[in-house]
Write a protein that holds these residues in place. Structure first.
Motif, PDB file in Angstrom:
ATOM      1  N   ASN A 100      42.953  33.270 -10.438  1.00  0.00           N
ATOM      2  CA  ASN A 100      43.496  32.358 -11.453  1.00  0.00           C
ATOM      3  C   ASN A 100      42.748  32.383 -12.775  1.00  0.00           C
ATOM      4  O   ASN A 100      43.160  31.743 -13.731  1.00  0.00           O
ATOM      5  N   SER A 101      41.620  33.045 -12.810  1.00  0.00           N
ATOM      6  CA  SER A 101      40.777  33.008 -14.017  1.00  0.00           C
ATOM      7  C   SER A 101      39.835  34.202 -13.992  1.00  0.00           C
ATOM      8  O   SER A 101      39.735  34.907 -12.973  1.00  0.00           O
ATOM      9  N   GLY A 102      39.108  34.355 -15.093  1.00  0.00           N
ATOM     10  CA  GLY A 102      38.142  35.445 -15.172  1.00  0.00           C
ATOM     11  C   GLY A 102      36.992  35.256 -14.192  1.00  0.00           C
ATOM     12  O   GLY A 102      36.584  36.188 -13.499  1.00  0.00           O
ATOM     13  N   ALA A 103      36.473  34.037 -14.133  1.00  0.00           N
ATOM     14  CA  ALA A 103      35.341  33.768 -13.240  1.00  0.00           C
ATOM     15  C   ALA A 103      35.742  34.043 -11.798  1.00  0.00           C
ATOM     16  O   ALA A 103      34.989  34.658 -11.036  1.00  0.00           O
ATOM     17  N   GLU A 104      36.928  33.619 -11.440  1.00  0.00           N
ATOM     18  CA  GLU A 104      37.397  33.819 -10.063  1.00  0.00           C
ATOM     19  C   GLU A 104      37.608  35.293  -9.754  1.00  0.00           C
ATOM     20  O   GLU A 104      37.349  35.743  -8.630  1.00  0.00           O
ATOM     21  N   ALA A 105      38.131  36.027 -10.724  1.00  0.00           N
ATOM     22  CA  ALA A 105      38.309  37.465 -10.516  1.00  0.00           C
ATOM     23  C   ALA A 105      36.941  38.110 -10.311  1.00  0.00           C
ATOM     24  O   ALA A 105      36.764  38.978  -9.448  1.00  0.00           O
ATOM     25  N   ASN A 106      35.953  37.653 -11.075  1.00  0.00           N
ATOM     26  CA  ASN A 106      34.601  38.200 -10.913  1.00  0.00           C
ATOM     27  C   ASN A 106      33.997  37.828  -9.564  1.00  0.00           C
ATOM     28  O   ASN A 106      33.274  38.625  -8.964  1.00  0.00           O
ATOM     29  N   GLU A 107      34.275  36.610  -9.099  1.00  0.00           N
ATOM     30  CA  GLU A 107      33.798  36.228  -7.758  1.00  0.00           C
ATOM     31  C   GLU A 107      34.320  37.220  -6.723  1.00  0.00           C
ATOM     32  O   GLU A 107      33.595  37.653  -5.831  1.00  0.00           O
ATOM     33  N   GLY A 133      25.097  39.268 -21.157  1.00  0.00           N
ATOM     34  CA  GLY A 133      26.441  39.443 -20.597  1.00  0.00           C
ATOM     35  C   GLY A 133      26.999  38.085 -20.193  1.00  0.00           C
ATOM     36  O   GLY A 133      26.233  37.152 -19.917  1.00  0.00           O
ATOM     37  N   PHE A 134      28.303  37.970 -20.155  1.00  0.00           N
ATOM     38  CA  PHE A 134      28.931  36.716 -19.722  1.00  0.00           C
ATOM     39  C   PHE A 134      30.030  37.031 -18.715  1.00  0.00           C
ATOM     40  O   PHE A 134      30.897  37.854 -18.976  1.00  0.00           O
ATOM     41  N   HIS A 135      29.977  36.343 -17.565  1.00  0.00           N
ATOM     42  CA  HIS A 135      30.963  36.643 -16.527  1.00  0.00           C
ATOM     43  C   HIS A 135      31.658  35.410 -15.975  1.00  0.00           C
ATOM     44  O   HIS A 135      32.471  35.542 -15.057  1.00  0.00           O
ATOM     45  N   GLY A 136      31.315  34.198 -16.473  1.00  0.00           N
ATOM     46  CA  GLY A 136      32.027  33.013 -16.013  1.00  0.00           C
ATOM     47  C   GLY A 136      31.092  31.893 -15.615  1.00  0.00           C
ATOM     48  O   GLY A 136      29.873  32.031 -15.668  1.00  0.00           O
ATOM     49  N   PHE A 185      28.988  44.786 -15.824  1.00  0.00           N
ATOM     50  CA  PHE A 185      28.782  44.716 -17.284  1.00  0.00           C
ATOM     51  C   PHE A 185      30.119  44.680 -17.999  1.00  0.00           C
ATOM     52  O   PHE A 185      31.164  44.974 -17.426  1.00  0.00           O
ATOM     53  N   GLU A 186      30.044  44.299 -19.303  1.00  0.00           N
ATOM     54  CA  GLU A 186      31.204  44.353 -20.193  1.00  0.00           C
ATOM     55  C   GLU A 186      31.043  45.575 -21.098  1.00  0.00           C
ATOM     56  O   GLU A 186      29.919  45.966 -21.406  1.00  0.00           O
ATOM     57  N   ILE A 187      32.138  46.122 -21.570  1.00  0.00           N
ATOM     58  CA  ILE A 187      32.060  47.253 -22.501  1.00  0.00           C
ATOM     59  C   ILE A 187      31.649  46.730 -23.889  1.00  0.00           C
ATOM     60  O   ILE A 187      30.818  47.331 -24.577  1.00  0.00           O
ATOM     61  N   GLY A 190      31.680  39.897 -25.074  1.00  0.00           N
ATOM     62  CA  GLY A 190      32.515  38.933 -25.803  1.00  0.00           C
ATOM     63  C   GLY A 190      31.749  37.701 -26.241  1.00  0.00           C
ATOM     64  O   GLY A 190      31.764  37.314 -27.405  1.00  0.00           O
ATOM     65  N   GLU A 191      31.050  37.077 -25.277  1.00  0.00           N
ATOM     66  CA  GLU A 191      30.302  35.847 -25.605  1.00  0.00           C
ATOM     67  C   GLU A 191      28.895  36.193 -26.089  1.00  0.00           C
ATOM     68  O   GLU A 191      28.214  35.345 -26.635  1.00  0.00           O
ATOM     69  N   GLY A 192      28.472  37.418 -25.893  1.00  0.00           N
ATOM     70  CA  GLY A 192      27.096  37.813 -26.215  1.00  0.00           C
ATOM     71  C   GLY A 192      26.951  38.465 -27.577  1.00  0.00           C
ATOM     72  O   GLY A 192      26.040  39.271 -27.784  1.00  0.00           O
ATOM     73  N   VAL A 218      33.314  46.700 -13.792  1.00  0.00           N
ATOM     74  CA  VAL A 218      33.503  46.486 -15.225  1.00  0.00           C
ATOM     75  C   VAL A 218      34.289  45.196 -15.454  1.00  0.00           C
ATOM     76  O   VAL A 218      35.394  45.033 -14.927  1.00  0.00           O
ATOM     77  N   ASP A 219      33.694  44.284 -16.213  1.00  0.00           N
ATOM     78  CA  ASP A 219      34.350  43.023 -16.551  1.00  0.00           C
ATOM     79  C   ASP A 219      35.125  43.228 -17.853  1.00  0.00           C
ATOM     80  O   ASP A 219      34.541  43.295 -18.922  1.00  0.00           O
ATOM     81  N   GLU A 220      36.451  43.355 -17.712  1.00  0.00           N
ATOM     82  CA  GLU A 220      37.307  43.545 -18.895  1.00  0.00           C
ATOM     83  C   GLU A 220      38.134  42.286 -19.156  1.00  0.00           C
ATOM     84  O   GLU A 220      39.242  42.358 -19.685  1.00  0.00           O
ATOM     85  N   VAL A 221      37.573  41.148 -18.772  1.00  0.00           N
ATOM     86  CA  VAL A 221      38.287  39.882 -18.961  1.00  0.00           C
ATOM     87  C   VAL A 221      38.628  39.674 -20.444  1.00  0.00           C
ATOM     88  O   VAL A 221      39.724  39.249 -20.790  1.00  0.00           O
ATOM     89  N   GLN A 222      37.681  40.004 -21.303  1.00  0.00           N
ATOM     90  CA  GLN A 222      37.924  39.812 -22.742  1.00  0.00           C
ATOM     91  C   GLN A 222      38.345  41.114 -23.437  1.00  0.00           C
ATOM     92  O   GLN A 222      39.144  41.099 -24.373  1.00  0.00           O
ATOM     93  N   THR A 223      37.802  42.247 -22.988  1.00  0.00           N
ATOM     94  CA  THR A 223      38.046  43.515 -23.690  1.00  0.00           C
ATOM     95  C   THR A 223      39.347  44.190 -23.272  1.00  0.00           C
ATOM     96  O   THR A 223      39.818  45.103 -23.956  1.00  0.00           O
ATOM     97  N   ALA A 247      41.658  38.940 -17.044  1.00  0.00           N
ATOM     98  CA  ALA A 247      42.154  37.546 -17.040  1.00  0.00           C
ATOM     99  C   ALA A 247      42.680  37.299 -18.455  1.00  0.00           C
ATOM    100  O   ALA A 247      43.426  38.130 -18.973  1.00  0.00           O
ATOM    101  N   LYS A 248      42.278  36.186 -19.070  1.00  0.00           N
ATOM    102  CA  LYS A 248      42.655  35.866 -20.451  1.00  0.00           C
ATOM    103  C   LYS A 248      44.121  36.208 -20.758  1.00  0.00           C
ATOM    104  O   LYS A 248      45.003  35.493 -20.339  1.00  0.00           O
ATOM    105  N   GLY A 249      44.372  37.343 -21.463  1.00  0.00           N
ATOM    106  CA  GLY A 249      45.733  37.644 -21.906  1.00  0.00           C
ATOM    107  C   GLY A 249      46.693  38.052 -20.796  1.00  0.00           C
ATOM    108  O   GLY A 249      47.902  38.159 -21.030  1.00  0.00           O
TER     109      GLY A 249
HETATM  110  C1  LIG Z   1      33.799  38.844 -20.236  1.00  0.00           C
HETATM  111  C2  LIG Z   1      34.203  37.553 -19.593  1.00  0.00           C
HETATM  112  N1  LIG Z   1      34.144  37.440 -18.261  1.00  0.00           N
HETATM  113  C3  LIG Z   1      34.508  36.301 -17.647  1.00  0.00           C
HETATM  114  C4  LIG Z   1      34.914  35.201 -18.358  1.00  0.00           C
HETATM  115  C5  LIG Z   1      35.297  33.952 -17.646  1.00  0.00           C
HETATM  116  O1  LIG Z   1      36.676  33.792 -17.668  1.00  0.00           O
HETATM  117  P1  LIG Z   1      37.320  32.372 -17.354  1.00  0.00           P
HETATM  118  O2  LIG Z   1      36.917  31.444 -18.440  1.00  0.00           O
HETATM  119  O3  LIG Z   1      38.799  32.643 -17.294  1.00  0.00           O
HETATM  120  O4  LIG Z   1      36.789  31.957 -16.025  1.00  0.00           O
HETATM  121  C6  LIG Z   1      34.983  35.269 -19.748  1.00  0.00           C
HETATM  122  C7  LIG Z   1      35.389  34.104 -20.534  1.00  0.00           C
HETATM  123  O5  LIG Z   1      35.162  33.992 -21.701  1.00  0.00           O
HETATM  124  C8  LIG Z   1      34.615  36.484 -20.386  1.00  0.00           C
HETATM  125  O6  LIG Z   1      34.642  36.600 -21.718  1.00  0.00           O
END
Ligand SMILES: Cc1ncc(COP(=O)(O)O)c(C=O)c1O
Length: 393
Positions: A100-107, A133-136, A185-187, A190-192, A218-223, A247-249
């Motif tokens: 349902n979300s980026g954090a959950e996908a990362n879990e 790095g930011f993952h949720g 990691f993120e490519i 986004g938050e960093g 690879v966390d492509e939630v934002q990229t 996630a996101k879009g």
């Molecule tokens: C790279 C990345 N991973 C994970 C997340 C977390 O996603 P969510 O807020 O949908 O849980 C974000 C949110 O900004 C993000 O930018």
């Protein structure tokens, strides 16, 4: 501002709200209750990929809503299957898990790597991740997040996470060993602060991961989803991840997350190992299908490249005109950052006064995440407005 006051009274105060009461959105613009128009460079933090009120998304939601809203994952749905199929056919992956979300996908991705590690030996539980790095915000995704701001006050995180500086190949080689189950990691962070991974770092990740049987996560939630110019940002590096999150879009504005897995690990998680009540909700998937169909239309990517090049030219012109404010331009495609140091909050405030909505990340970077549908005229309006904004700094 009645709504703002009521918000303070009833909603847990976790967000720095923008002092606006938005009545509606259309394309690249938001309108407040008085009918004032704002150019939106947040796009819901990279969620509203096709801007506000895109007719294809609205139609898809309506159609799915008339059929059913939710069935649970005991049932398969055509919306979910067709979104998974589109993702598989256009990526390295062979299967998709919906959350349902980026954090959950990362879990899900962390659990995949942990279970994969357990197939080797009991101690293979370590994650290597990257500073800033930011993952949720869940306990697991927060643990692999590399910025203390998001986690230090919550006590001990998940054990067995090693953070290394981004692009430090020696530190990576030191950190990855037979106990590492995944490197996450993120490519582009986004938050960093829009920091980007280097080719050398990716090459070293590939080598170390293969040598020690660690998964490349690879966390492509934002990229992801064309934000940086390719459907997925790792494509520019010729990298094949073992798993990737989105996630996101992905839900065209509705909440959804996804983990895409490579064929080699598609059988690691078995029925009952993981799951979610709402994951892959049919309405969110229907909206996602509509969104993805537009991204995959012929010519969309080329047009995006042309537009982001035009935006970058404008930003370079702004940097020439305001060298004391803009120190550096970071990012790719329509995920861009202006490094403005201590001026960041002031730029954001002045932009709001000029009816331009933009966001700050990593304390000193003005982040630009416009919808991918933005036109040349809107880019011109953005550059003109930013010029005024920066002239007052
Ligand atoms: C790279 C990345 N991973 C994970 C997340 C977390 O996603 P969510 O807020 O949908 O849980 C974000 C949110 O900004 C993000 O930018």
């Amino acid at each position: 501002m009645t709504l703002m006051r009521e918000d303070q009274n009833y909603v847990l105060n976790l967000y720095k709200r923008i002092p606006l009461e938005i009545a509606r959105g259309e394309g690249m613009y938001l309108y407040d209750r008085e009918g004032n128009r704002y150019l939106d460079f947040y796009s819901g933090i990279a969620v509203n990929t096709l801007g506000h009120g895109h007719p294809a998304i609205a139609d898809a939601i309506r159609e799915q809503m008339d059929a059913f809203l939710h069935l649970s994952n005991y049932f398969t749905t055509s919306a979910q299957v067709s979104l998974a199929k589109k993702l598989v056919e256009n990526s390295f992956a062979s299967k998709v898990y919906f959350a349902n979300s980026g954090a959950e996908a990362n879990e899900a991705m962390l659990k995949l790597a942990r279970k994969y590690g357990q197939g080797f030996h009991g101690e293979k539980t370590r994650f290597v991740s990257v500073d800033r790095g930011f993952h949720g915000r869940t306990m697991g995704s927060m643990s692999v997040t590399g910025n203390g701001k998001y986690k230090d006050q919550f006590g001990k995180s998940l054990q067995d996470v090693v953070h290394i500086p981004l692009n430090d190949v020696d530190a990576l080689r030191e950190a990855v060993d037979e106990n590492t189950c995944g490197i996450i990691f993120e490519i582009i962070q986004g938050e960093g602060g829009l920091r980007q991974v280097t080719e050398e770092f990716i090459a070293a990740i590939r080598e170390e991961a293969r040598k020690h049987h660690a998964l490349i996560l690879v966390d492509e939630v934002q990229t992801g989803l064309m934000r940086t110019g390719n459907l997925f940002s790792h494509e520019a590096y010729g990298l094949t991840p073992d798993a990737m999150t989105l996630a996101k879009g992905l839900g065209g504005g509705l909440p959804i997350g996804a983990m895409l897995v490579h064929e080699s690990v598609e059988d690691v998680l078995k029925p009952g190992d993981h799951g979610s009540t709402f994951g892959g909700n049919p309405v969110a998937c229907a909206a996602g299908n509509a969104m993805l169909s537009v991204l995959l239309e012929e010519g969309f990517k080329e047009e995006l490249k042309e537009k982001s090049g035009y935006l970058l030219e404008g930003l370079e012109m702004l940097m020439d005109r305001h060298p004391l404010v803009i120190r550096e331009i970071r990012g790719e495609g329509l995920m861009l950052g202006l490094v403005v140091g201590a001026h960041a909050e002031r730029v954001k405030e002045r932009a709001l006064e000029h009816h331009l909505l933009l966001n700050v990340t990593g304390n000193e970077v003005v982040r630009l995440l416009p919808a991918l549908i933005l036109s040349r005229e809107e880019i011109d309006l953005f550059i003109e407005t930013m010029d005024d904004v920066l002239s007052g700094i």
